[in-house]
Enzyme design. Structure first.
Site, PDB file in Angstrom:
ATOM      1  N   LYS A  52      48.571 -20.535  10.309  1.00 38.21           N
ATOM      2  CA  LYS A  52      49.023 -19.299  10.966  1.00 38.21           C
ATOM      3  C   LYS A  52      47.978 -18.198  10.783  1.00 38.21           C
ATOM      4  O   LYS A  52      47.056 -18.331   9.967  1.00 38.21           O
ATOM      5  CB  LYS A  52      50.361 -18.877  10.372  1.00 38.21           C
ATOM      6  CG  LYS A  52      50.315 -18.575   8.871  1.00 38.21           C
ATOM      7  CD  LYS A  52      51.704 -18.540   8.253  1.00 38.21           C
ATOM      8  CE  LYS A  52      51.618 -18.195   6.774  1.00 38.21           C
ATOM      9  NZ  LYS A  52      52.916 -18.383   6.100  1.00 38.21           N
ATOM     10  N   ARG A 149      64.742 -14.076   4.126  1.00 38.00           N
ATOM     11  CA  ARG A 149      63.760 -13.641   5.126  1.00 38.00           C
ATOM     12  C   ARG A 149      64.107 -14.398   6.399  1.00 38.00           C
ATOM     13  O   ARG A 149      64.897 -13.921   7.192  1.00 38.00           O
ATOM     14  CB  ARG A 149      62.361 -13.986   4.596  1.00 38.00           C
ATOM     15  CG  ARG A 149      61.228 -13.348   5.314  1.00 38.00           C
ATOM     16  CD  ARG A 149      59.885 -13.664   4.679  1.00 38.00           C
ATOM     17  NE  ARG A 149      59.541 -15.078   4.687  1.00 38.00           N
ATOM     18  CZ  ARG A 149      58.331 -15.572   4.417  1.00 38.00           C
ATOM     19  NH1 ARG A 149      57.351 -14.758   4.074  1.00 38.00           N
ATOM     20  NH2 ARG A 149      58.087 -16.867   4.458  1.00 38.00           N
ATOM     21  N   TYR A 270      32.274  10.046   0.981  1.00 33.40           N
ATOM     22  CA  TYR A 270      33.391  10.948   1.267  1.00 33.40           C
ATOM     23  C   TYR A 270      34.118  11.321  -0.020  1.00 33.40           C
ATOM     24  O   TYR A 270      34.314  10.486  -0.904  1.00 33.40           O
ATOM     25  CB  TYR A 270      34.397  10.272   2.202  1.00 33.40           C
ATOM     26  CG  TYR A 270      33.910  10.123   3.625  1.00 33.40           C
ATOM     27  CD1 TYR A 270      33.565  11.235   4.381  1.00 33.40           C
ATOM     28  CD2 TYR A 270      33.817   8.870   4.203  1.00 33.40           C
ATOM     29  CE1 TYR A 270      33.131  11.092   5.695  1.00 33.40           C
ATOM     30  CE2 TYR A 270      33.389   8.716   5.513  1.00 33.40           C
ATOM     31  CZ  TYR A 270      33.048   9.836   6.251  1.00 33.40           C
ATOM     32  OH  TYR A 270      32.621   9.695   7.547  1.00 33.40           O
ATOM     33  N   MET A 318      34.370   3.437   6.958  1.00 34.54           N
ATOM     34  CA  MET A 318      34.818   2.498   7.987  1.00 34.54           C
ATOM     35  C   MET A 318      33.831   1.355   8.210  1.00 34.54           C
ATOM     36  O   MET A 318      34.209   0.187   8.270  1.00 34.54           O
ATOM     37  CB  MET A 318      35.046   3.250   9.300  1.00 34.54           C
ATOM     38  CG  MET A 318      35.638   2.383  10.393  1.00 34.54           C
ATOM     39  SD  MET A 318      35.806   3.261  11.949  1.00 34.54           S
ATOM     40  CE  MET A 318      37.063   4.460  11.533  1.00 34.54           C
TER      41      MET A 318
HETATM   42  C1  LIG Z   1      52.804 -19.147   4.964  1.00 31.06           C
HETATM   43  C2  LIG Z   1      53.783 -20.198   4.630  1.00 31.06           C
HETATM   44  C3  LIG Z   1      53.391 -21.343   3.906  1.00 31.06           C
HETATM   45  C4  LIG Z   1      52.033 -21.476   3.276  1.00 31.06           C
HETATM   46  O1  LIG Z   1      52.027 -20.742   2.083  1.00 31.06           O
HETATM   47  P1  LIG Z   1      50.753 -20.641   1.134  1.00 31.06           P
HETATM   48  O2  LIG Z   1      51.211 -19.795   0.015  1.00 31.06           O
HETATM   49  O3  LIG Z   1      49.673 -20.022   1.940  1.00 31.06           O
HETATM   50  O4  LIG Z   1      50.411 -22.031   0.715  1.00 31.06           O
HETATM   51  C5  LIG Z   1      54.321 -22.361   3.747  1.00 31.06           C
HETATM   52  N1  LIG Z   1      55.577 -22.239   4.228  1.00 31.06           N
HETATM   53  C6  LIG Z   1      55.989 -21.138   4.897  1.00 31.06           C
HETATM   54  C7  LIG Z   1      57.389 -21.071   5.375  1.00 31.06           C
HETATM   55  C8  LIG Z   1      55.118 -20.080   5.101  1.00 31.06           C
HETATM   56  O5  LIG Z   1      55.528 -18.981   5.738  1.00 31.06           O
END
Ligand SMILES: *Cc1c(COP(=O)(O)O)cnc(C)c1O
Length: 390
Positions: A52, A149, A270, A318
């Site tokens: 992702k 969640r 800055y 930046m």
């Molecule tokens: C992002 C995610 C993972 C991977 O987690 P890591 O800590 O990056 O290994 C696995 N399962 C779900 C549901 C996630 O959202």
């Protein structure tokens, strides 16, 4: 480990952008290490890859293509758009979409052969109804055992037609650990117990609980399918044990734009948050917070030339940061405009930089900016034969 600064690289075609090097061989070695923890295919354990957020900022397509070539057959993305783009590159593997099934999107999932992680009873019913009208298609049941969640409450399972869900091809039942980075946290065992309780009711489904950290919590956390992300990219999945078993995947370098000799006492950057006085040299580098080198590192972190630490001096702005290179010059290291300076390297990893910034390595990775020139080491498709040219 020392590395030569390579001043010849920067001034070429790239102009003054930084250089992000992504080591696909290290990524592949990390996946194999995690797959072996799952017991490997012989033992029935499989290891997916979570790609992702554009492969945690490193490029979902090159990452996934290489891992597919290594034998990874299951990928997780966050949303449908990520899934479609991955499907276009990889026709074979199964692709699960973590964010679930929004109303009216089932046909889109099916068209691209994406498997939704069904997160509430409406999504389960919606997918089952869609499958009745077309054909049974893979999905995951995501049960929440402690994150609050995404996911079904275990009680939600009572009111669902689990037989119909069970009949879906390639079904996965999954849950996400909240505290797996703290092996001693009592929630780990509680989530494991709740997950194990659900599993017999979906006995034919592949069970998946462990993220990167979960893969190191003990064999009872492994189940059928590992679901690592961070550790693939070199993040430390055993932070409380210290040494990182993963190979670093990312190297980030930025060129020196200007070298300033400090001839009288003066402030830097800055807010005039740092002072420097002669004898000193300040190097200005082409990376700033717009490139994901977080402003919180101001006056706290260091960059490295030939392994020699140069403290970040003054606020990160930046597009630029300033580092005190006095000691490196005194040690005889050649620094001049164009010299590439390490911001992240094998000895100063994403975890180290994150600690300096008061955050986690995930945020460092996914925040890496779009301005870097990207270089991939190792073949994208290691196991595939050379394509014959036109
Ligand atoms: C992002 C995610 C993972 C991977 O987690 P890591 O800590 O990056 O290994 C696995 N399962 C779900 C549901 C996630 O959202």
């Amino acid at each position: 480990m020392t590395r030569r600064a390579d001043p010849e690289i920067a001034p070429q075609s790239s102009g003054s952008a930084g250089l992000l090097t992504i080591d696909l061989d290290a990524l592949a070695a990390n996946w194999r290490l995690l797959r072996d923890r799952m017991g490997g295919p012989q033992a029935g354990g499989a290891c997916a890859a979570v790609v992702k957020a554009d492969g945690y900022g490193l490029g979902a397509l090159p990452v996934a293509r290489r891992l597919a070539a290594e034998g990874c057959t299951t990928f997780f993305v966050a949303n449908v758009e990520e899934g479609i783009s991955l499907r276009q590159a990889l026709p074979e593997p199964e692709i699960f979409v973590l964010n679930g099934l929004l109303p009216g999107t089932a046909a889109l999932f099916a068209r691209h052969r994406l498997a939704p992680c069904l997160n509430d009873p409406e999504q389960v019913k919606g997918w089952l109804a869609f499958c009745t009208g077309s054909s049974p298609s893979p999905a995951a049941l995501h049960v929440d055992t402690g994150m609050t969640r995404l996911g079904l409450d275990p009680e939600d399972l009572e009111e669902l037609d689990l037989d119909a869900a069970h009949a879906l091809p390639g079904l996965v039942v999954m849950s996400q650990l909240a505290c797996a980075d703290e092996p001693g946290h009592p929630l780990n065992r509680r989530q494991l117990a709740d997950f194990a309780k659900i599993r017999p009711r979906l006995a034919a489904a592949r069970a998946s609980l462990a993220n990167s950290y979960g893969l190191f919590l003990g064999s009872d956390f492994l189940f059928d399918l590992g679901r690592p992300g961070y550790a693939l990219y070199g993040g430390n999945p055993t932070p409380s044990a210290g040494a990182n078993p993963m190979r670093p995947v990312v190297r980030l370098q930025a060129p020196v734009l200007q070298l300033r000799e400090i001839r009288r006492s003066r402030t830097v950057g800055y807010g005039a948050s740092a002072c420097t006085g002669p004898p000193a040299h300040i190097a200005t580098l082409a990376a700033g917070y717009a490139d994901g080198y977080l402003r919180a590192i101001s006056n706290r972190g260091a960059v490295f030339v030939d392994g020699c630490a140069c403290p970040v001096t003054g606020r990160i702005s930046m597009d630029l940061l300033t580092a005190d290179v006095t000691d490196a010059l005194r040690a005889g290291i050649d620094i001049r405009p164009g010299t590439l300076v390490d911001l992240i390297d094998d000895d100063h990893t994403i975890d180290h930089v994150a600690e300096r910034a008061g955050t986690i390595g995930y945020e460092i990775l996914t925040g890496l900016g779009s301005r870097y020139r990207r270089r991939y080491l190792g073949a994208v498709e290691a196991a595939l034969p050379e394509q014959s040219g036109p």
